[in-house]
Motif scaffolding. Structure first.
Motif, short mmCIF file in Angstrom:
data_model
loop_
_atom_site.label_atom_id
_atom_site.label_comp_id
_atom_site.label_asym_id
_atom_site.label_seq_id
_atom_site.Cartn_x
_atom_site.Cartn_y
_atom_site.Cartn_z
N GLN A 131 0.85 -1.18 0.00
CA GLN A 131 0.00 0.00 0.00
C GLN A 131 0.89 1.23 0.00
O GLN A 131 1.61 1.48 0.98
N ALA A 132 0.85 1.97 -1.09
CA ALA A 132 1.58 3.24 -1.18
C ALA A 132 0.72 4.30 -0.52
O ALA A 132 -0.31 4.71 -1.07
N ILE A 133 1.11 4.74 0.66
CA ILE A 133 0.26 5.60 1.48
C ILE A 133 0.62 7.07 1.29
O ILE A 133 1.74 7.41 0.93
N ASP A 134 -0.35 7.91 1.54
CA ASP A 134 -0.19 9.35 1.37
C ASP A 134 -0.32 10.05 2.72
O ASP A 134 -1.38 10.01 3.35
N GLY A 135 0.77 10.69 3.16
CA GLY A 135 0.71 11.54 4.33
C GLY A 135 0.44 10.80 5.63
O GLY A 135 0.56 9.57 5.71
N GLU A 136 0.07 11.57 6.64
CA GLU A 136 -0.15 11.01 7.97
C GLU A 136 -1.50 10.32 8.02
O GLU A 136 -2.52 10.87 7.62
N ARG A 137 -1.50 9.08 8.51
CA ARG A 137 -2.74 8.31 8.60
C ARG A 137 -2.57 7.24 9.66
O ARG A 137 -1.46 6.90 10.06
N GLU A 138 -3.69 6.72 10.12
CA GLU A 138 -3.68 5.65 11.10
C GLU A 138 -3.65 4.31 10.37
O GLU A 138 -4.44 4.06 9.46
N ILE A 139 -2.71 3.45 10.76
CA ILE A 139 -2.63 2.11 10.16
C ILE A 139 -3.62 1.18 10.85
O ILE A 139 -4.40 0.48 10.19
N VAL A 140 -3.57 1.15 12.16
CA VAL A 140 -4.57 0.49 12.99
C VAL A 140 -4.78 1.42 14.18
O VAL A 140 -3.94 2.30 14.42
N PRO A 141 -5.85 1.27 14.93
CA PRO A 141 -6.04 2.16 16.09
C PRO A 141 -4.82 2.17 17.00
O PRO A 141 -4.36 1.12 17.47
N GLY A 142 -4.26 3.34 17.20
CA GLY A 142 -3.11 3.51 18.07
C GLY A 142 -1.77 3.50 17.37
O GLY A 142 -0.74 3.81 17.99
N ILE A 143 -1.73 3.15 16.09
CA ILE A 143 -0.48 3.14 15.33
C ILE A 143 -0.69 4.00 14.09
O ILE A 143 -1.53 3.69 13.24
N SER A 144 0.07 5.08 14.00
CA SER A 144 -0.15 6.03 12.91
C SER A 144 1.17 6.51 12.32
O SER A 144 2.23 6.41 12.94
N ILE A 145 1.08 7.02 11.11
CA ILE A 145 2.24 7.50 10.35
C ILE A 145 2.49 8.97 10.69
O ILE A 145 1.57 9.77 10.79
N VAL A 146 3.76 9.32 10.84
CA VAL A 146 4.21 10.69 11.07
C VAL A 146 5.07 11.09 9.88
O VAL A 146 5.99 10.36 9.49
N ASP A 147 4.79 12.23 9.28
CA ASP A 147 5.54 12.70 8.12
C ASP A 147 6.86 13.32 8.59
O ASP A 147 6.87 14.34 9.26
N LEU A 148 7.97 12.70 8.22
CA LEU A 148 9.31 13.20 8.57
C LEU A 148 10.15 13.38 7.30
O LEU A 148 11.34 13.11 7.27
N THR A 149 9.51 13.86 6.25
CA THR A 149 10.16 14.03 4.96
C THR A 149 11.46 14.81 5.09
O THR A 149 11.53 15.80 5.80
N GLY A 150 12.48 14.36 4.37
CA GLY A 150 13.77 15.05 4.38
C GLY A 150 14.89 14.09 4.08
O GLY A 150 15.60 14.24 3.08
N HIS A 151 15.04 13.09 4.89
CA HIS A 151 16.09 12.09 4.67
C HIS A 151 15.90 11.42 3.30
O HIS A 151 16.88 11.15 2.59
N THR A 152 14.66 11.11 2.96
CA THR A 152 14.26 10.73 1.61
C THR A 152 12.96 11.46 1.31
O THR A 152 12.33 12.02 2.22
N PRO A 153 12.50 11.45 0.04
CA PRO A 153 11.27 12.18 -0.27
C PRO A 153 10.05 11.74 0.50
O PRO A 153 9.13 12.53 0.75
N GLY A 154 10.01 10.45 0.89
CA GLY A 154 8.87 9.94 1.64
C GLY A 154 9.26 9.33 2.96
O GLY A 154 8.64 8.35 3.41
N HIS A 155 10.26 9.90 3.61
CA HIS A 155 10.71 9.41 4.91
C HIS A 155 9.61 9.63 5.95
O HIS A 155 9.10 10.74 6.10
#
Length: 334
Positions: free
Chosen positions: A220-244
């Motif tokens: 799953q190519a995900i876009d931006g900050e989102r919840e994967i399952v309740p309590g586990i979510s993505i944080v955007d830390l772009t910089g080290h790579t384009p989609g870090h």
């Protein structure tokens, strides 16, 4: 700065140490292309060296059990840290007891997150493609787990040391897992034009990215900050790579943020103008660190970082205007 709530920065419970530390030798030094080539050429032999201790460490974040694992280690040449001379990096590494003849000794940490129902792995390690690595399956064995028991893998970015374990030996090694990777990284690392213009030391990452896409139809190519399952979510830390990206684990008023390659030992968090040779956009990497480090320090965020000394858990502390890494407290659990 990504939108991280004060609640998201709450501290976790004490860490329980289960194992010890890895022992052994590392890489041959040199410039970026030659050093990495030497690393990759000797990786198969290095990964065959028996590892006598399997380090495991666990921490509870509400209902979640987070287990720190490691795939191994490598010595990164002192020339791999643009922004400081090799001599300055070696001096800092010596002061922190991470200096080796061939470079800075760094580890490759991965994190297994369990809530009693699902098992989610954050990153899969280099799996023998760099240094003395390939120990993650042994760590799973120590836990009594097989890789086909992993429900999902979150890849923080598509550098070889974070995805090599997905495709080691040319196989889909997590056949029952959903795979989550930021869309920007998938686009970048599968772009033929970008691969053609990339230096030699990034070619393995481009090749592996293509293999990951081919072998993982459930990616799953995900876009931006989102919840994967309740309590586990993505944080955007772009910089080290384009989609870090990072991963926030949060429950019961406690949280942990896995920040991947926002932090490298010896140089971070004390400086934001020091980089790692794999970073293509140094300005973006610096800007993200300049936003993140002060905020994390002010909030007392509990952090997990891929390359900080095992188990990679600690906090960024503002020590009279100087940022430093403070290892998290831990205690044996009976």
């Amino acid at each position: 700065m990504p939108q991280l709530s004060r609640r998201a920065f709450a501290s976790g419970l004490p860490l329980g140490l289960i194992g010890g530390s890895l022992l052994g030798s590392g890489l041959i030094g040199g410039g970026p292309a030659s050093a990495l080539a030497a690393t990759q050429e000797t990786a198969a032999a290095a990964s065959a060296v028996p590892v006598s201790v399997t380090p495991l460490a666990q921490i509870r974040i509400g209902r979640f059990t987070v287990t720190a694992l490691t795939d191994g280690y490598a010595d990164m040449p002192y020339t791999f840290f643009p922004g400081r001379s090799a001599a300055e990096v070696e001096q800092a590494a010596t002061a922190q007891f991470t200096a080796r003849p061939s470079g800075v000794r760094i580890v490759f940490n991965q994190y297994l997150v369990e809530d009693g129902g699902r098992r989610i792995l954050i990153d899969a390690g280099p799996a023998g493609s760099i240094g003395q690595t390939g120990a993650l399956p042994q760590a799973f064995n120590a836990l009594g787990l097989q890789r086909d028991q992993i429900d999902a893998v979150i890849v923080t970015h598509m550098h070889q040391d974070h995805m090599g374990g997905l495709i080691a030996d040319g196989r889909n090694n997590y056949p029952k897992a959903e795979l989550f990777i930021d869309r920007r990284d998938v686009k970048h690392w599968t772009d033929p034009a970008k691969r053609a213009g990339a230096p030699d030391y990034l070619q393995t990452s481009f090749r592996m990215a293509g293999e990951v896409v081919r072998l993982y139809p459930r990616l799953q190519a995900i876009d931006g900050e989102r919840e994967i399952v309740p309590g586990i979510s993505i944080v955007d830390l772009t910089g080290h790579t384009p989609g870090h990206i990072g991963v926030r684990i949060e429950d019961g008023g406690q949280s942990l943020i896995m920040v991947s390659d926002m932090l490298f030992p010896v140089v971070h968090p004390g400086a934001t103008d020091v980089f790692f040779v794999f970073e293509q956009d140094q300005a973006a990497a610096r800007a993200m660190r300049e936003r993140f480090f002060p905020r994390a320090a002010s909030e007392g965020a509990l952090i997990a970082a891929t390359h900080m000394p095992f188990p990679g858990l600690g906090r960024i502390v503002d020590d009279r205007g100087h940022m430093r890494w403070q290892v998290a407290d831990w205690a044996y659990q009976g």
